[in-house]
Write a protein that holds these residues in place. Structure first.
Motif, PDB file in Angstrom:
ATOM      1  N   LEU A 101      -7.449   2.058  -6.581  1.00  0.00           N
ATOM      2  CA  LEU A 101      -8.217   1.340  -7.593  1.00  0.00           C
ATOM      3  C   LEU A 101      -7.338   0.998  -8.793  1.00  0.00           C
ATOM      4  N   TRP A 102      -6.434   1.899  -9.133  1.00  0.00           N
ATOM      5  CA  TRP A 102      -5.508   1.658 -10.239  1.00  0.00           C
ATOM      6  C   TRP A 102      -4.572   0.493  -9.904  1.00  0.00           C
ATOM      7  N   ALA A 103      -4.044   0.469  -8.694  1.00  0.00           N
ATOM      8  CA  ALA A 103      -3.135  -0.600  -8.278  1.00  0.00           C
ATOM      9  C   ALA A 103      -3.834  -1.956  -8.284  1.00  0.00           C
ATOM     10  N   ARG A 104      -5.137  -1.963  -8.065  1.00  0.00           N
ATOM     11  CA  ARG A 104      -5.904  -3.213  -8.069  1.00  0.00           C
ATOM     12  C   ARG A 104      -5.816  -3.897  -9.431  1.00  0.00           C
ATOM     13  N   ARG A 105      -5.693  -3.119 -10.485  1.00  0.00           N
ATOM     14  CA  ARG A 105      -5.613  -3.689 -11.830  1.00  0.00           C
ATOM     15  C   ARG A 105      -4.415  -4.607 -11.987  1.00  0.00           C
ATOM     16  N   PHE A 106      -3.389  -4.370 -11.193  1.00  0.00           N
ATOM     17  CA  PHE A 106      -2.159  -5.141 -11.293  1.00  0.00           C
ATOM     18  C   PHE A 106      -2.009  -6.143 -10.144  1.00  0.00           C
ATOM     19  N   GLY A 107      -3.076  -6.302  -9.363  1.00  0.00           N
ATOM     20  CA  GLY A 107      -3.040  -7.235  -8.242  1.00  0.00           C
ATOM     21  C   GLY A 107      -2.153  -6.798  -7.109  1.00  0.00           C
ATOM     22  N   ALA A 109      -2.924  -3.920  -5.010  1.00  0.00           N
ATOM     23  CA  ALA A 109      -3.609  -2.895  -4.212  1.00  0.00           C
ATOM     24  C   ALA A 109      -3.210  -2.962  -2.745  1.00  0.00           C
ATOM     25  N   GLU A 110      -3.129  -4.164  -2.190  1.00  0.00           N
ATOM     26  CA  GLU A 110      -2.798  -4.287  -0.769  1.00  0.00           C
ATOM     27  C   GLU A 110      -1.349  -3.901  -0.499  1.00  0.00           C
ATOM     28  N   GLU A 111      -0.446  -4.287  -1.399  1.00  0.00           N
ATOM     29  CA  GLU A 111       0.953  -3.897  -1.235  1.00  0.00           C
ATOM     30  C   GLU A 111       1.083  -2.372  -1.298  1.00  0.00           C
ATOM     31  N   PHE A 112       0.368  -1.780  -2.256  1.00  0.00           N
ATOM     32  CA  PHE A 112       0.406  -0.325  -2.391  1.00  0.00           C
ATOM     33  C   PHE A 112      -0.141   0.352  -1.140  1.00  0.00           C
ATOM     34  N   MET A 113      -1.284  -0.109  -0.647  1.00  0.00           N
ATOM     35  CA  MET A 113      -1.905   0.512   0.516  1.00  0.00           C
ATOM     36  C   MET A 113      -1.065   0.307   1.774  1.00  0.00           C
ATOM     37  N   ASP A 114      -0.364  -0.814   1.857  1.00  0.00           N
ATOM     38  CA  ASP A 114       0.506  -1.060   2.998  1.00  0.00           C
ATOM     39  C   ASP A 114       1.639  -0.033   3.033  1.00  0.00           C
ATOM     40  N   HIS A 115       2.283   0.177   1.894  1.00  0.00           N
ATOM     41  CA  HIS A 115       3.367   1.158   1.824  1.00  0.00           C
ATOM     42  C   HIS A 115       2.827   2.574   2.030  1.00  0.00           C
ATOM     43  N   LEU A 116       1.651   2.860   1.476  1.00  0.00           N
ATOM     44  CA  LEU A 116       1.068   4.192   1.631  1.00  0.00           C
ATOM     45  C   LEU A 116       0.684   4.442   3.086  1.00  0.00           C
ATOM     46  N   GLY A 117       0.129   3.432   3.728  1.00  0.00           N
ATOM     47  CA  GLY A 117      -0.273   3.574   5.120  1.00  0.00           C
ATOM     48  C   GLY A 117       0.899   3.845   6.047  1.00  0.00           C
ATOM     49  N   ALA A 127      -0.866  10.918   2.548  1.00  0.00           N
ATOM     50  CA  ALA A 127      -1.415  10.102   1.472  1.00  0.00           C
ATOM     51  C   ALA A 127      -2.159  10.949   0.450  1.00  0.00           C
ATOM     52  N   SER A 128      -2.374  12.225   0.767  1.00  0.00           N
ATOM     53  CA  SER A 128      -3.052  13.139  -0.149  1.00  0.00           C
ATOM     54  C   SER A 128      -2.072  13.801  -1.119  1.00  0.00           C
ATOM     55  N   HIS A 129      -0.776  13.593  -0.912  1.00  0.00           N
ATOM     56  CA  HIS A 129       0.238  14.256  -1.729  1.00  0.00           C
ATOM     57  C   HIS A 129       0.768  13.317  -2.808  1.00  0.00           C
ATOM     58  N   ARG A 130       0.894  13.848  -4.004  1.00  0.00           N
ATOM     59  CA  ARG A 130       1.290  13.019  -5.136  1.00  0.00           C
ATOM     60  C   ARG A 130       2.651  12.362  -4.916  1.00  0.00           C
ATOM     61  N   ALA A 131       3.599  13.076  -4.361  1.00  0.00           N
ATOM     62  CA  ALA A 131       4.928  12.494  -4.162  1.00  0.00           C
ATOM     63  C   ALA A 131       4.855  11.236  -3.308  1.00  0.00           C
ATOM     64  N   ALA A 136       5.077   5.362  -2.818  1.00  0.00           N
ATOM     65  CA  ALA A 136       4.457   4.114  -2.362  1.00  0.00           C
ATOM     66  C   ALA A 136       4.268   3.150  -3.521  1.00  0.00           C
ATOM     67  N   ALA A 137       3.905   3.674  -4.686  1.00  0.00           N
ATOM     68  CA  ALA A 137       3.727   2.824  -5.860  1.00  0.00           C
ATOM     69  C   ALA A 137       5.036   2.137  -6.236  1.00  0.00           C
ATOM     70  N   ALA A 138       6.123   2.903  -6.257  1.00  0.00           N
ATOM     71  CA  ALA A 138       7.419   2.329  -6.594  1.00  0.00           C
ATOM     72  C   ALA A 138       7.821   1.262  -5.580  1.00  0.00           C
ATOM     73  N   ALA A 139       7.573   1.523  -4.306  1.00  0.00           N
ATOM     74  CA  ALA A 139       7.921   0.567  -3.255  1.00  0.00           C
ATOM     75  C   ALA A 139       7.121  -0.725  -3.386  1.00  0.00           C
ATOM     76  N   ALA A 140       5.908  -0.618  -3.943  1.00  0.00           N
ATOM     77  CA  ALA A 140       5.043  -1.787  -4.107  1.00  0.00           C
ATOM     78  C   ALA A 140       5.335  -2.542  -5.401  1.00  0.00           C
TER      79      ALA A 140
END
Length: 261
Positions: A101-107, A109-117, A127-131, A136-140
């Motif tokens: 939801l936070w990543a959605r604010r910056f448009g 969200a899909e890039e973030f979820m792709d890397h997280l997935g 995906a439950s671990h902060r690291a 994934a956020a940095a990669a997106a």
């Protein structure tokens, strides 16, 4: 879905199709703090593996669990994904879905979820671990330190819990993935609107998604509405919840549809 989208563009090279995606946090445990699957209260690092969790989800039936894994593995391989069932899994991943939801604010969200997935399902990085979330956020292309500060707060925690409850109890969604496709103004479990949506409940194959996109294309009006038959005009009005009472002439139907554009 992506393969189906690629097939659609190969078939219709001159037709543009833009998918605007909105994800909603979901948990098989719903908003229960005492679900049967590891969720609320499970500390990071103590989560069971996806493989072990599926045994409980399948009522302790190992054969059923193995069959489910084989089925998902086959679907994954068709998309070039090799699923790893050894990843630790929390079935109420509050921070993971807050991060989405936070990543959605910056448009992004899909890039973030792709890397997280990719990390969660293929690299055994939960995906439950902060690291994993920060990586994934940095990669997106997101600010990982900003995400870390966000996760230190309780922002959007209530929103995720609300979505956990409403998706099951109000929307009647009892299994995921659950895809809802439709044009602008569509009617879905999450919004009201004049036009019905098309849903895909489960992991569809490329041909199924291709058919969804073909159906959406067929529902769009051509530039020359008058070229449609009376039956096609009436169906188009019905699809848009436009009343045709009192309209007996083709010209009346054309005028109704033209006004709806």
């Amino acid at each position: 879905m992506q393969l189906g989208l690629n097939m659609f563009h190969e078939r219709h090279p001159d037709c543009g199709l833009l998918l605007n995606v909105t994800r909603h946090p979901y948990s098989f445990n719903g908003d229960s703090r005492r679900g049967s699957l590891a969720g609320h209260g499970t500390k990071e690092g103590n989560e069971p593996t996806w493989h072990d969790s599926l045994l409980g989800y399948c009522g302790g039936d190992a054969a059923r669990r193995d069959a489910a894994e084989d089925g998902m593995r086959t679907l994954g391989r068709r998309a070039g994904i090799e699923l790893d069932y050894g990843v630790q899994t929390n079935w109420q991943p509050i921070d993971s879905q807050r991060s989405m939801l936070w990543a959605r604010r910056f448009g992004l969200a899909e890039e973030f979820m792709d890397h997280l997935g990719h990390r969660h399902f293929e690299q055994r990085k939960s995906a439950s671990h902060r690291a994993t979330l920060l990586d994934a956020a940095a990669a997106a292309g997101l600010d990982a330190s900003a995400l870390g500060a966000f996760l230190d707060s309780d922002e959007l925690v209530a929103d995720v819990w609300t979505s956990y409850g409403s998706t099951i109890h109000e929307k009647g969604i009892n299994a995921i993935p659950y895809f809802v496709f439709g044009p602008v103004g569509m009617r879905s479990p999450f919004r009201s609107g004049p036009r019905a949506a098309t849903t895909v409940n489960g992991s569809g194959n490329p041909d199924e998604f291709l058919q969804v996109f073909e159906d959406l294309l067929a529902r769009e009006l051509p530039a020359d509405i008058g070229a449609l038959s009376v039956k096609q005009l009436r169906n188009a009005c019905k699809d848009r919840c436009i009343s045709t009472v009192g309209c007996s002439e083709k010209g009346d139907l054309v005028a109704l549809l033209a006004a709806s554009r």
